[in-house]
Design a protein around this motif. Structure first.
Motif, PDB file in Angstrom:
ATOM      1  N   VAL A  81       0.858  -1.187   0.000  1.00 58.28           N
ATOM      2  CA  VAL A  81       0.000   0.000   0.000  1.00 58.28           C
ATOM      3  C   VAL A  81       0.895   1.238   0.000  1.00 58.28           C
ATOM      4  N   LEU A  82       1.929   1.200   0.859  1.00 58.64           N
ATOM      5  CA  LEU A  82       2.791   2.380   0.976  1.00 58.64           C
ATOM      6  C   LEU A  82       3.568   2.655  -0.309  1.00 58.64           C
ATOM      7  N   SER A  83       3.854   1.588  -1.071  1.00 61.62           N
ATOM      8  CA  SER A  83       4.668   1.828  -2.271  1.00 61.62           C
ATOM      9  C   SER A  83       3.882   2.540  -3.378  1.00 61.62           C
ATOM     10  N   LEU A 119       9.204  -4.979  20.966  1.00 65.18           N
ATOM     11  CA  LEU A 119       9.028  -6.239  20.242  1.00 65.18           C
ATOM     12  C   LEU A 119      10.399  -6.908  20.016  1.00 65.18           C
ATOM     13  N   GLU A 120      11.373  -6.108  19.627  1.00 72.79           N
ATOM     14  CA  GLU A 120      12.723  -6.660  19.442  1.00 72.79           C
ATOM     15  C   GLU A 120      13.248  -7.236  20.763  1.00 72.79           C
ATOM     16  N   PHE A 121      13.067  -6.497  21.857  1.00 77.41           N
ATOM     17  CA  PHE A 121      13.551  -6.977  23.163  1.00 77.41           C
ATOM     18  C   PHE A 121      12.829  -8.280  23.532  1.00 77.41           C
ATOM     19  N   THR A 175      11.265  -0.456   0.108  1.00 73.35           N
ATOM     20  CA  THR A 175      10.253   0.597  -0.075  1.00 73.35           C
ATOM     21  C   THR A 175      10.906   1.962   0.133  1.00 73.35           C
ATOM     22  N   VAL A 176      11.727   2.055   1.176  1.00 73.07           N
ATOM     23  CA  VAL A 176      12.415   3.319   1.460  1.00 73.07           C
ATOM     24  C   VAL A 176      13.323   3.675   0.272  1.00 73.07           C
ATOM     25  N   GLU A 177      13.999   2.675  -0.265  1.00 73.62           N
ATOM     26  CA  GLU A 177      14.900   2.915  -1.401  1.00 73.62           C
ATOM     27  C   GLU A 177      14.127   3.498  -2.594  1.00 73.62           C
ATOM     28  N   ALA A 203      21.953   6.985   8.050  1.00 77.51           N
ATOM     29  CA  ALA A 203      22.318   7.056   6.633  1.00 77.51           C
ATOM     30  C   ALA A 203      21.163   6.599   5.735  1.00 77.51           C
ATOM     31  N   GLY A 204      20.052   6.133   6.312  1.00 80.95           N
ATOM     32  CA  GLY A 204      18.889   5.733   5.507  1.00 80.95           C
ATOM     33  C   GLY A 204      18.986   4.275   5.070  1.00 80.95           C
ATOM     34  N   VAL A 205      18.936   4.034   3.745  1.00 80.39           N
ATOM     35  CA  VAL A 205      18.925   2.656   3.231  1.00 80.39           C
ATOM     36  C   VAL A 205      20.148   1.856   3.716  1.00 80.39           C
ATOM     37  N   TYR A 234      21.672   2.124   6.519  1.00 80.83           N
ATOM     38  CA  TYR A 234      21.393   1.708   7.907  1.00 80.83           C
ATOM     39  C   TYR A 234      20.412   0.530   7.913  1.00 80.83           C
ATOM     40  N   LEU A 235      19.340   0.652   7.118  1.00 81.72           N
ATOM     41  CA  LEU A 235      18.310  -0.409   7.115  1.00 81.72           C
ATOM     42  C   LEU A 235      18.882  -1.723   6.583  1.00 81.72           C
ATOM     43  N   GLY A 236      19.852  -1.630   5.660  1.00 83.11           N
ATOM     44  CA  GLY A 236      20.516  -2.834   5.155  1.00 83.11           C
ATOM     45  C   GLY A 236      21.372  -3.470   6.239  1.00 83.11           C
ATOM     46  N   ALA A 237      22.078  -2.641   7.007  1.00 86.95           N
ATOM     47  CA  ALA A 237      22.961  -3.161   8.059  1.00 86.95           C
ATOM     48  C   ALA A 237      22.158  -3.866   9.157  1.00 86.95           C
ATOM     49  N   VAL A 238      20.954  -3.354   9.426  1.00 85.49           N
ATOM     50  CA  VAL A 238      20.122  -3.941  10.483  1.00 85.49           C
ATOM     51  C   VAL A 238      19.733  -5.392  10.162  1.00 85.49           C
ATOM     52  N   LEU A 239      19.706  -5.716   8.864  1.00 88.43           N
ATOM     53  CA  LEU A 239      19.331  -7.084   8.464  1.00 88.43           C
ATOM     54  C   LEU A 239      20.279  -8.139   9.041  1.00 88.43           C
TER      55      LEU A 239
HETATM   56  C1  HEM Z   1       7.738   6.761   3.252  1.00 82.90           C
HETATM   57  C2  HEM Z   1       7.782   5.853   4.191  1.00 82.90           C
HETATM   58  C3  HEM Z   1       8.978   5.554   5.035  1.00 82.90           C
HETATM   59  C4  HEM Z   1      10.259   6.019   4.925  1.00 82.90           C
HETATM   60  C5  HEM Z   1      10.854   6.959   3.869  1.00 82.90           C
HETATM   61  C6  HEM Z   1      10.992   5.432   6.016  1.00 82.90           C
HETATM   62  C7  HEM Z   1      12.340   5.636   6.235  1.00 82.90           C
HETATM   63  C8  HEM Z   1      13.042   5.122   7.303  1.00 82.90           C
HETATM   64  C9  HEM Z   1      14.457   5.337   7.525  1.00 82.90           C
HETATM   65  C10 HEM Z   1      15.388   6.088   6.589  1.00 82.90           C
HETATM   66  C11 HEM Z   1      14.762   4.729   8.695  1.00 82.90           C
HETATM   67  C12 HEM Z   1      16.119   4.725   9.387  1.00 82.90           C
HETATM   68  C13 HEM Z   1      16.086   5.696  10.542  1.00 82.90           C
HETATM   69  C14 HEM Z   1      16.074   7.142  10.085  1.00 82.90           C
HETATM   70  O1  HEM Z   1      17.132   7.673   9.769  1.00 82.90           O
HETATM   71  O2  HEM Z   1      14.977   7.745  10.033  1.00 82.90           O
HETATM   72  C15 HEM Z   1      13.557   4.127   9.211  1.00 82.90           C
HETATM   73  C16 HEM Z   1      13.469   3.401  10.382  1.00 82.90           C
HETATM   74  C17 HEM Z   1      12.341   2.779  10.823  1.00 82.90           C
HETATM   75  N1  HEM Z   1      11.090   2.837  10.260  1.00 82.90           N
HETATM   76 FE1  HEM Z   1      10.644   3.675   8.487  1.00 82.90          FE
HETATM   77  N2  HEM Z   1      10.161   4.625   6.762  1.00 82.90           N
HETATM   78  C18 HEM Z   1       8.925   4.685   6.203  1.00 82.90           C
HETATM   79  C19 HEM Z   1       7.795   4.029   6.648  1.00 82.90           C
HETATM   80  C20 HEM Z   1       7.709   3.289   7.796  1.00 82.90           C
HETATM   81  C21 HEM Z   1       6.514   2.638   8.265  1.00 82.90           C
HETATM   82  C22 HEM Z   1       5.150   2.606   7.571  1.00 82.90           C
HETATM   83  C23 HEM Z   1       6.822   2.047   9.433  1.00 82.90           C
HETATM   84  C24 HEM Z   1       5.853   1.264  10.266  1.00 82.90           C
HETATM   85  C25 HEM Z   1       5.772   1.403  11.556  1.00 82.90           C
HETATM   86  C26 HEM Z   1       8.223   2.313   9.713  1.00 82.90           C
HETATM   87  C27 HEM Z   1       8.904   1.904  10.815  1.00 82.90           C
HETATM   88  C28 HEM Z   1      10.252   2.099  11.017  1.00 82.90           C
HETATM   89  C29 HEM Z   1      10.976   1.517  12.136  1.00 82.90           C
HETATM   90  C30 HEM Z   1      10.403   0.624  13.225  1.00 82.90           C
HETATM   91  C31 HEM Z   1      12.290   1.931  12.002  1.00 82.90           C
HETATM   92  C32 HEM Z   1      13.463   1.541  12.901  1.00 82.90           C
HETATM   93  C33 HEM Z   1      14.171   0.336  12.249  1.00 82.90           C
HETATM   94  C34 HEM Z   1      15.403  -0.127  13.017  1.00 82.90           C
HETATM   95  O3  HEM Z   1      16.034   0.680  13.715  1.00 82.90           O
HETATM   96  O4  HEM Z   1      15.736  -1.325  12.906  1.00 82.90           O
HETATM   97  N3  HEM Z   1       8.723   3.051   8.677  1.00 82.90           N
HETATM   98  N4  HEM Z   1      12.520   4.356   8.339  1.00 82.90           N
END
Ligand code: HEM
Length: 266
Positions: A88-90, A118-120, A227-229, A242-244, A246-251
């Motif tokens: 939906v978000l994409s 949840l992670e804890f 999706t973020v990418e 750093a965005g993507v 960071y999200l890649g490293a978390v995997l």
């Molecule tokens: C346009 C939509 C979105 C974008 C561009 C986006 C982008 C990002 C980015 C870049 C991060 C890394 C932290 C930061 O620098 O902000 C992040 C973390 C995170 N986002 Fe999103 N996000 C989106 C939607 C969502 C949605 C729908 C959720 C649902 C709850 C979500 C949940 C999270 C969570 C839980 C993290 C932390 C992940 C971690 O630290 O392992 N995000 N997001």
């Protein structure tokens, strides 16, 4: 006048006035409502997942695996919903997102305390994640309690020990606030379970349910990253990472390391 219990209406019971008035877009742009609702819906599903998994953990602690399995299976279905929600978000294009980005300021899912809880709860402990909430005493206290409580994995390892597997005492007496470190005695125990599933059927079933949880959690993370990418490319996140990248490293942060490792030795 108070209504009799059986006269309660649909809207009152669900407190729809509160839920449906909790969307407050800041940008005035069309697409912001989707952005808000997808986050709120995800937080509601996380709320239910925490409810189910903490009860499942407590059942495992009481050697009562049947109800725990049922609860974990429910969470797996919730995870399927959460993964599906990226579709939906994409529909939000980079151009759409750029109209609301400024309104988001420095708010980010990175600050989701339920996600950390949840992670804890599953077993990924991190004091650093707790520190992020130091300015909100209520949230900090809640997360601190989750950090020092046994996780689903801690209780599963205690169960292995009660069933006669030789789990290293250091694992059973570990400081629960610290990240879990994989241990050869745990891998040996799970390996024995997988080598003779019929003998240890309930432990085998528990292990596969945990692997399923981790697999879906990783699918959610991966779909979030992709999706973020496609929405922001390689820009920095609103939360300051750093965005993507960071999200890649978390995997690489798994939950049940020995359950993955044993597969190589089997
Ligand atoms: C346009 C939509 C979105 C974008 C561009 C986006 C982008 C990002 C980015 C870049 C991060 C890394 C932290 C930061 O620098 O902000 C992040 C973390 C995170 N986002 Fe999103 N996000 C989106 C939607 C969502 C949605 C729908 C959720 C649902 C709850 C979500 C949940 C999270 C969570 C839980 C993290 C932390 C992940 C971690 O630290 O392992 N995000 N997001």
């Amino acid at each position: 006048m108070t209504r009799a219990r059986n006269e309660i209406s649909y809207g009152d019971y669900l407190q729809l006035d509160r839920i449906l008035s909790a969307q407050a877009p800041l940008s005035g742009e069309h697409d912001e409502l989707l952005f808000i609702i997808i986050h709120q819906a995800s937080e509601l599903w996380m709320r239910l997942s925490i409810h189910e998994l903490s009860a499942a953990r407590d059942h495992i602690a009481r050697d009562d695996l049947g109800p725990a399995f049922k609860m974990i299976a429910r969470v797996a279905r919730i995870q399927a919903q959460l993964i599906q929600s990226w579709d939906v978000l994409s529909t939000l294009t980079p151009s759409d997102y750029s109209t609301i980005r400024a309104a988001l300021g420095s708010s980010s899912g990175f600050q989701s305390f339920q996600y950390r809880e949840l992670e804890f709860l599953m077993g990924l402990k991190s004091e650093t994640s707790l520190a992020l909430h130091s300015e909100d005493p209520g949230t900090h206290a809640r997360l601190a309690a989750a950090l020092s409580a046994p996780s689903l994995y801690d209780e599963s390892l205690r169960l292995l020990a009660r069933r006669g597997f030789e789990i290293a005492p250091a694992v059973l007496a570990r400081d629960l606030t610290q990240a879990y470190a994989p241990d050869p005695s745990v891998e040996a125990a799970w390996l024995a379970v997988y080598r003779d599933p019929h003998r240890y059927w309930d432990l085998y079933e528990l292990a596969e349910k945990l692997v399923d949880l981790e697999y879906r959690f990783q699918q959610w993370r991966f779909a979030h990253m992709k999706t973020v990418e496609r929405i922001i490319g390689f820009k920095r996140g609103t939360g300051g990472t750093a965005g993507v990248a960071y999200l890649g490293a978390v995997l690489s942060r798994g939950f049940f390391p020995e359950l993955i490792a044993l597969r190589t030795s089997l």
